[in-house]
Design an enzyme around this catalytic site. Structure first.
Site, short mmCIF file in Angstrom:
data_model
loop_
_atom_site.label_atom_id
_atom_site.label_comp_id
_atom_site.label_asym_id
_atom_site.label_seq_id
_atom_site.Cartn_x
_atom_site.Cartn_y
_atom_site.Cartn_z
CB SER A 61 -2.11 0.63 -2.40
OG SER A 61 -1.36 -0.39 -1.82
CE LYS A 89 1.64 0.32 -2.55
NZ LYS A 89 1.20 -1.08 -2.70
CE1 TYR A 128 4.56 0.18 -0.15
CE2 TYR A 128 4.71 -1.24 1.79
CZ TYR A 128 4.09 -0.89 0.60
OH TYR A 128 3.00 -1.60 0.17
CE1 TYR A 145 -2.03 -3.07 -5.74
CE2 TYR A 145 -4.26 -3.43 -4.96
CZ TYR A 145 -3.07 -2.74 -4.91
OH TYR A 145 -2.93 -1.73 -4.01
CB VAL A 176 -5.65 -3.12 1.94
CG1 VAL A 176 -5.25 -4.06 0.83
CG2 VAL A 176 -4.44 -2.56 2.67
N1 GLN Z 1 0.50 -1.13 3.19
C1 GLN Z 1 -0.13 -2.19 2.47
C2 GLN Z 1 0.83 -3.34 2.31
O1 GLN Z 1 1.99 -3.10 2.24
C3 GLN Z 1 -0.61 -1.68 1.15
C4 GLN Z 1 -1.35 -2.70 0.33
C5 GLN Z 1 -2.54 -2.17 -0.42
O2 GLN Z 1 -3.14 -1.17 -0.09
N2 GLN Z 1 -2.95 -2.92 -1.41
O3 GLN Z 1 0.49 -4.49 2.27
#
Ligand code: GLN
Length: 309
Positions: free
Chosen positions: A64, A67, A191, A243, A261
């Site tokens: 993420s 992003k 994505y 988050y 993650v």
């Molecule tokens: N690719 C992961 C997902 O879609 C990204 C989530 C994350 O890094 N929090 O669940």
């Protein structure tokens, strides 16, 4: 201030000695195999000087953290019309939660939760094929990191595609509300692939440099984003970058930051430094357990929190 190298070395020593490193993400099978005993940290000072410790050159899945880069591209392309597609409020819910989407007519709360990042990809695509869009995203990341070797780890991407039911549910729900302009599977493909970019702490600290200095990459002099928009990316990272753990991160670390993650976190000290830390073990929310602790130690010992010393 103490010598930065000493602080980073101490942080690595403490991390290596910590028995509870958290749990590596297991819902993406390819990430479940990562050795949790790795730890790296890199700090890129505003003048360009790099200070690192531990496994700072080891590649990991940025997940993420990507992003931040896609949101930067989308803001550059769409300007403020981006906010018609995605909000800029913290969600207070897990990163892959679907619950708000139904209450809020398919408009994701912010670009850093999964639904929001999917909406951002849709905005960037503008009718083009996934390959072209991914090429643009990868070229952007290589440009800001000043490193042409950065690549997408196809194994991780495939692993995400195969287990991506939740993300597919988010995307289809948004599409049902008329919120996506491109084919759902194509949007999801982009994505999953941008989440699967592999980078090291050194490369990530380098890539986040433009957020330190008002949108300009000081090492190359290139303007990546307007001053105002760079400031806004930082504010989004502060409010939404972790988050439903964003409040806790602000409380403990006090910097704009974005986690993934894969166990990485980037953080920005405006006018001073960009930081990347990596420890694959996560807390219950999905943020790096020891990465967060490392940043907490770093801001305590340097006085770098944006909220004061
Ligand atoms: N690719 C992961 C997902 O879609 C990204 C989530 C994350 O890094 N929090 O669940």
């Amino acid at each position: 201030m103490e010598e930065l190298q000493t602080i980073l070395d101490d942080i690595v020593t403490a991390a290596r000695a910590e028995p509870d490193k958290g749990q590596v993400a297991s819902y993406i099978p390819q990430l479940a195999n990562i050795d949790p005993d790795q730890f790296g940290i890199a700090v890129c000072l505003a003048g360009g000087e790099l200070v690192c410790a531990g496994d700072a050159d080891t590649l990991f899945s940025i997940q993420s953290i990507s992003k931040v880069f896609t949101t930067t591209i989308a803001l550059g392309k769409l300007g403020d019309t981006l906010w018609q597609r995605v909000g800029r409020e913290p969600s207070g819910d897990p990163f892959n939660s679907i619950i708000q989407l139904e209450h809020e007519n398919g408009k994701p709360r912010n670009p850093f939760i999964n639904a929001g990042a999917i909406a951002v990809v849709d905005a960037i695509m503008q009718g083009r094929q996934p390959k072209e869009t991914l090429a643009e995203i990868l070229a952007f990341i290589r440009w800001i990191a000043n490193d042409e070797a950065i690549y997408i780890d196809d194994k991780v991407a495939r692993s995400e595609v195969l287990t991506g039911d939740r993300n597919a549910a988010l995307a289809h729900f948004m599409a049902s509300c008329g919120r996506l302009s491109n084919n759902v599977d194509k949007v999801l493909g982009v994505y999953f692939h941008h989440c699967s970019v592999a980078m090291s702490c050194v490369q990530l600290a380098r890539a986040a440099q433009f957020l330190v200095s008002d949108g300009v990459d000081l090492s190359t002099g290139a303007r990546v984003l307007s001053t105002q928009r760079a400031r806004r990316i930082n504010s989004l990272m502060m409010m939404c970058g972790h988050y439903d753990g964003s409040g806790e991160f602000a409380y403990r670390v006090g910097l704009p930051g974005k986690s993934g993650v894969g166990g990485g976190i980037i953080a920005v000290v405006p006018d001073v430094a960009s930081i990347a830390v990596w420890s694959p073990g996560l807390d219950k929310i999905g943020n790096s357990r020891l990465g967060t602790r490392a940043l907490e130690t770093l801001t305590r010992r340097t006085g770098w929190s944006v909220f004061g010393r």
